[in-house]
Design a protein around this motif. Structure first.
Motif, PDB file in Angstrom:
ATOM      1  N   GLY A  73      42.748  34.058  25.021  1.00 20.87           N
ATOM      2  CA  GLY A  73      42.205  35.412  24.943  1.00 20.87           C
ATOM      3  C   GLY A  73      41.719  35.951  26.267  1.00 20.87           C
ATOM      4  N   ASP A  74      41.813  35.153  27.335  1.00 23.72           N
ATOM      5  CA  ASP A  74      41.363  35.571  28.659  1.00 23.72           C
ATOM      6  C   ASP A  74      42.513  36.160  29.475  1.00 23.72           C
ATOM      7  OD1 ASP A  74      38.906  34.541  27.937  1.00 23.72           O
ATOM      8  OD2 ASP A  74      39.166  32.671  29.056  1.00 23.72           O
ATOM      9  N   LEU A  75      42.157  36.920  30.497  1.00 19.12           N
ATOM     10  CA  LEU A  75      43.137  37.510  31.406  1.00 19.12           C
ATOM     11  C   LEU A  75      42.943  36.930  32.792  1.00 19.12           C
ATOM     12  CD1 LEU A  75      45.371  39.790  31.433  1.00 19.12           C
ATOM     13  CD2 LEU A  75      43.621  41.254  32.467  1.00 19.12           C
ATOM     14  N   VAL A  76      44.023  36.388  33.367  1.00 19.82           N
ATOM     15  CA  VAL A  76      43.988  35.808  34.706  1.00 19.82           C
ATOM     16  C   VAL A  76      44.657  36.779  35.681  1.00 19.82           C
ATOM     17  CG1 VAL A  76      44.650  33.835  36.141  1.00 19.82           C
ATOM     18  CG2 VAL A  76      44.118  33.497  33.713  1.00 19.82           C
ATOM     19  N   TYR A  91      44.112  27.780  50.659  1.00 20.01           N
ATOM     20  CA  TYR A  91      44.573  29.076  51.165  1.00 20.01           C
ATOM     21  C   TYR A  91      46.078  29.016  51.449  1.00 20.01           C
ATOM     22  CZ  TYR A  91      43.617  26.276  55.337  1.00 20.01           C
ATOM     23  OH  TYR A  91      43.576  25.265  56.246  1.00 20.01           O
ATOM     24  N   GLU A  92      46.670  30.176  51.687  1.00 21.10           N
ATOM     25  CA  GLU A  92      48.110  30.235  51.896  1.00 21.10           C
ATOM     26  C   GLU A  92      48.489  29.683  53.279  1.00 21.10           C
ATOM     27  OE1 GLU A  92      49.483  34.208  51.116  1.00 21.10           O
ATOM     28  OE2 GLU A  92      49.041  34.074  48.976  1.00 21.10           O
ATOM     29  N   PRO A  93      49.632  29.004  53.384  1.00 19.39           N
ATOM     30  CA  PRO A  93      50.045  28.384  54.653  1.00 19.39           C
ATOM     31  C   PRO A  93      50.804  29.338  55.561  1.00 19.39           C
ATOM     32  CG  PRO A  93      51.580  27.778  52.932  1.00 19.39           C
ATOM     33  CD  PRO A  93      50.515  28.616  52.262  1.00 19.39           C
ATOM     34  N   ASP A  94      50.209  30.490  55.827  1.00 20.96           N
ATOM     35  CA  ASP A  94      50.887  31.523  56.621  1.00 20.96           C
ATOM     36  C   ASP A  94      50.182  31.725  57.964  1.00 20.96           C
ATOM     37  OD1 ASP A  94      48.632  32.606  55.436  1.00 20.96           O
ATOM     38  OD2 ASP A  94      49.492  34.599  55.228  1.00 20.96           O
ATOM     39  N   ALA A  95      50.085  30.672  58.750  1.00 18.30           N
ATOM     40  CA  ALA A  95      49.435  30.774  60.064  1.00 18.30           C
ATOM     41  C   ALA A  95      50.057  31.927  60.864  1.00 18.30           C
ATOM     42  CB  ALA A  95      49.614  29.456  60.816  1.00 18.30           C
ATOM     43  N   PRO A  96      49.266  32.664  61.655  1.00 13.53           N
ATOM     44  CA  PRO A  96      47.845  32.436  61.956  1.00 13.53           C
ATOM     45  C   PRO A  96      46.875  33.135  61.009  1.00 13.53           C
ATOM     46  CG  PRO A  96      48.635  34.217  63.314  1.00 13.53           C
ATOM     47  CD  PRO A  96      49.826  33.766  62.491  1.00 13.53           C
ATOM     48  N   ASN A  97      47.389  33.808  59.953  1.00 10.84           N
ATOM     49  CA  ASN A  97      46.496  34.565  59.073  1.00 10.84           C
ATOM     50  C   ASN A  97      45.757  33.684  58.072  1.00 10.84           C
ATOM     51  OD1 ASN A  97      47.247  37.162  60.167  1.00 10.84           O
ATOM     52  ND2 ASN A  97      49.175  36.956  59.057  1.00 10.84           N
ATOM     53  N   PHE A  98      46.412  32.628  57.580  1.00  8.25           N
ATOM     54  CA  PHE A  98      45.816  31.755  56.569  1.00  8.25           C
ATOM     55  C   PHE A  98      45.196  32.599  55.459  1.00  8.25           C
ATOM     56  CE2 PHE A  98      45.549  29.309  60.593  1.00  8.25           C
ATOM     57  CZ  PHE A  98      46.439  28.294  60.255  1.00  8.25           C
ATOM     58  N   THR A  99      46.048  33.395  54.822  1.00  7.46           N
ATOM     59  CA  THR A  99      45.593  34.345  53.809  1.00  7.46           C
ATOM     60  C   THR A  99      44.803  33.664  52.692  1.00  7.46           C
ATOM     61  OG1 THR A  99      47.489  35.791  54.229  1.00  7.46           O
ATOM     62  CG2 THR A  99      46.366  36.044  52.118  1.00  7.46           C
ATOM     63  N   PRO A 100      43.618  34.182  52.367  1.00  6.52           N
ATOM     64  CA  PRO A 100      42.846  33.619  51.262  1.00  6.52           C
ATOM     65  C   PRO A 100      43.578  33.801  49.925  1.00  6.52           C
ATOM     66  CG  PRO A 100      41.451  34.989  52.650  1.00  6.52           C
ATOM     67  CD  PRO A 100      42.876  35.236  53.077  1.00  6.52           C
ATOM     68  N   ARG A 101      43.328  32.876  49.019  1.00  6.82           N
ATOM     69  CA  ARG A 101      43.760  33.050  47.630  1.00  6.82           C
ATOM     70  C   ARG A 101      42.564  33.600  46.862  1.00  6.82           C
ATOM     71  NH1 ARG A 101      48.751  30.736  46.563  1.00  6.82           N
ATOM     72  NH2 ARG A 101      49.425  29.172  48.075  1.00  6.82           N
ATOM     73  N   ILE A 102      42.749  34.773  46.258  1.00  7.19           N
ATOM     74  CA  ILE A 102      41.698  35.396  45.465  1.00  7.19           C
ATOM     75  C   ILE A 102      42.137  35.401  44.009  1.00  7.19           C
ATOM     76  CG2 ILE A 102      40.722  36.768  47.345  1.00  7.19           C
ATOM     77  CD1 ILE A 102      42.357  39.161  46.392  1.00  7.19           C
ATOM     78  N   SER A 103      41.210  35.084  43.119  1.00  6.14           N
ATOM     79  CA  SER A 103      41.557  34.910  41.705  1.00  6.14           C
ATOM     80  C   SER A 103      40.409  35.386  40.830  1.00  6.14           C
ATOM     81  CB  SER A 103      41.848  33.437  41.393  1.00  6.14           C
ATOM     82  OG  SER A 103      42.792  32.882  42.284  1.00  6.14           O
ATOM     83  N   ALA A 104      40.752  35.834  39.629  1.00  4.02           N
ATOM     84  CA  ALA A 104      39.743  36.247  38.659  1.00  4.02           C
ATOM     85  C   ALA A 104      40.188  35.852  37.260  1.00  4.02           C
ATOM     86  CB  ALA A 104      39.510  37.754  38.725  1.00  4.02           C
ATOM     87  N   VAL A 105      39.220  35.551  36.416  1.00  2.00           N
ATOM     88  CA  VAL A 105      39.461  35.362  34.987  1.00  2.00           C
ATOM     89  C   VAL A 105      38.473  36.245  34.239  1.00  2.00           C
ATOM     90  CG1 VAL A 105      39.363  33.781  33.037  1.00  2.00           C
ATOM     91  CG2 VAL A 105      40.366  33.021  35.183  1.00  2.00           C
ATOM     92  N   ILE A 106      38.999  37.117  33.381  1.00  2.00           N
ATOM     93  CA  ILE A 106      38.173  38.004  32.571  1.00  2.00           C
ATOM     94  C   ILE A 106      38.159  37.449  31.160  1.00  2.00           C
ATOM     95  CG2 ILE A 106      37.860  40.342  31.709  1.00  2.00           C
ATOM     96  CD1 ILE A 106      40.074  39.869  34.707  1.00  2.00           C
ATOM     97  N   HIS A 107      36.966  37.149  30.657  1.00  2.00           N
ATOM     98  CA  HIS A 107      36.824  36.507  29.354  1.00  2.00           C
ATOM     99  C   HIS A 107      36.713  37.528  28.230  1.00  2.00           C
ATOM    100  CE1 HIS A 107      36.402  32.681  31.357  1.00  2.00           C
ATOM    101  NE2 HIS A 107      35.411  33.147  32.089  1.00  2.00           N
ATOM    102  N   GLU A 108      37.021  37.069  27.025  1.00  2.00           N
ATOM    103  CA  GLU A 108      36.977  37.940  25.843  1.00  2.00           C
ATOM    104  C   GLU A 108      35.583  38.514  25.613  1.00  2.00           C
ATOM    105  OE1 GLU A 108      39.781  36.885  22.315  1.00  2.00           O
ATOM    106  OE2 GLU A 108      38.989  34.982  23.077  1.00  2.00           O
ATOM    107  N   ASP A 109      34.530  37.755  25.978  1.00  3.19           N
ATOM    108  CA  ASP A 109      33.163  38.203  25.710  1.00  3.19           C
ATOM    109  C   ASP A 109      32.641  39.208  26.733  1.00  3.19           C
ATOM    110  OD1 ASP A 109      32.689  36.675  27.963  1.00  3.19           O
ATOM    111  OD2 ASP A 109      31.447  35.175  26.956  1.00  3.19           O
ATOM    112  N   GLY A 110      33.494  39.583  27.719  1.00  2.41           N
ATOM    113  CA  GLY A 110      33.094  40.568  28.720  1.00  2.41           C
ATOM    114  C   GLY A 110      32.637  39.968  30.029  1.00  2.41           C
ATOM    115  N   GLY A 111      32.386  38.657  30.054  1.00  2.05           N
ATOM    116  CA  GLY A 111      32.055  38.002  31.307  1.00  2.05           C
ATOM    117  C   GLY A 111      33.300  37.736  32.133  1.00  2.05           C
ATOM    118  N   PHE A 112      33.105  37.407  33.393  1.00  7.21           N
ATOM    119  CA  PHE A 112      34.267  37.117  34.244  1.00  7.21           C
ATOM    120  C   PHE A 112      33.851  36.226  35.404  1.00  7.21           C
ATOM    121  CE2 PHE A 112      32.590  41.355  35.110  1.00  7.21           C
ATOM    122  CZ  PHE A 112      32.280  41.311  36.455  1.00  7.21           C
TER     123      PHE A 112
END
Length: 214
Positions: A74-77, A102-123
């Motif tokens: 029931g969660d959204l990633v 993080y991503e292996p794209d030197a020299p930027n080393f792009t961060p991995r950003i992620s979220a999970v939104i829960h059914e109860d409204g928390g995230f």
């Protein structure tokens, strides 16, 4: 609390971005190279994926073709890379992010950003980025839990602070922002660098793709 559209209008290149709030999730991609700009969002059975707008012009797909949004029960990633699949397979944001970096794209080393939104409204929001003080390239794993958000308030993270060479990674905690409409957010993104936007507002999904004339 800051005005999200004002933040974005003054920033030519925040890169990929996630905004989550009560009943709302936004994810966008931007691009500076022809390969990054050659993309669209398409719907899948449980979310969306990135695809090449012109497959004949696609170069290296490794960091630009993935599922940004998937259902996990029931969660959204929502993420900026193939860690979406890792999180869904693990069934938990932290369990998935502990196995990634993080991503292996030197020299930027792009961060991995992620979220999970829960059914109860928390995230939850997670940022995996290279420790600038580490000579060995140690990964910093930052995790933020929110019981909920007030109406009209979102929390924003992006891969970069702004344009640069190398690109400066996002710093600090997720930023509390006002939640604009999908149209307002799409209009606020830099017209030259924006590529696609996913908007989910109370279950209604809208996709914007610059390559399709949006």
């Amino acid at each position: 609390m800051q005005d999200l559209c004002k933040l974005l209008r003054g920033n030519p290149y925040p890169g990929r971005g996630i905004v989550v709030g009560r009943g709302c999730a936004y994810y966008w991609i931007m691009g500076r190279s022809a390969n990054s700009r050659n993309r669209v969002f398409t719907l899948t059975e449980d979310g969306i994926r990135t695809e090449a707008h012109d497959p004949g012009k696609m170069e290296d797909p490794s960091l630009i073709i993935y599922h940004p949004v998937r259902r996990m029960g029931g969660d959204l990633v929502v993420t900026n890379g193939d860690q979406t699949d890792t999180i869904v397979q693990a069934g938990d944001l932290w369990a998935g992010c502990r196995t990634r970096t993080y991503e292996p794209d030197a020299p930027n080393f792009t961060p991995r950003i992620s979220a999970v939104i829960h059914e109860d409204g928390g995230f939850e929001l997670a940022i995996l980025k290279r420790d600038p003080a580490s000579a060995s390239g140690r990964c910093l794993r930052e995790l933020f839990f929110y019981e909920a958000a007030d109406e009209g308030v979102g929390y924003f993270v992006s891969t970069y602070q702004t344009d640069g060479d190398p690109l400066p990674s996002f710093a600090g905690e997720p930023v509390a922002v006002t939640l604009p409409s999908p149209d307002e957010l799409w209009d606020a993104l830099d017209k030259d660098n924006k590529v696609s936007l996913y908007a989910n507002v109370r279950g209604t999904v809208t996709l914007y793709n610059k390559n399709l004339g949006d």
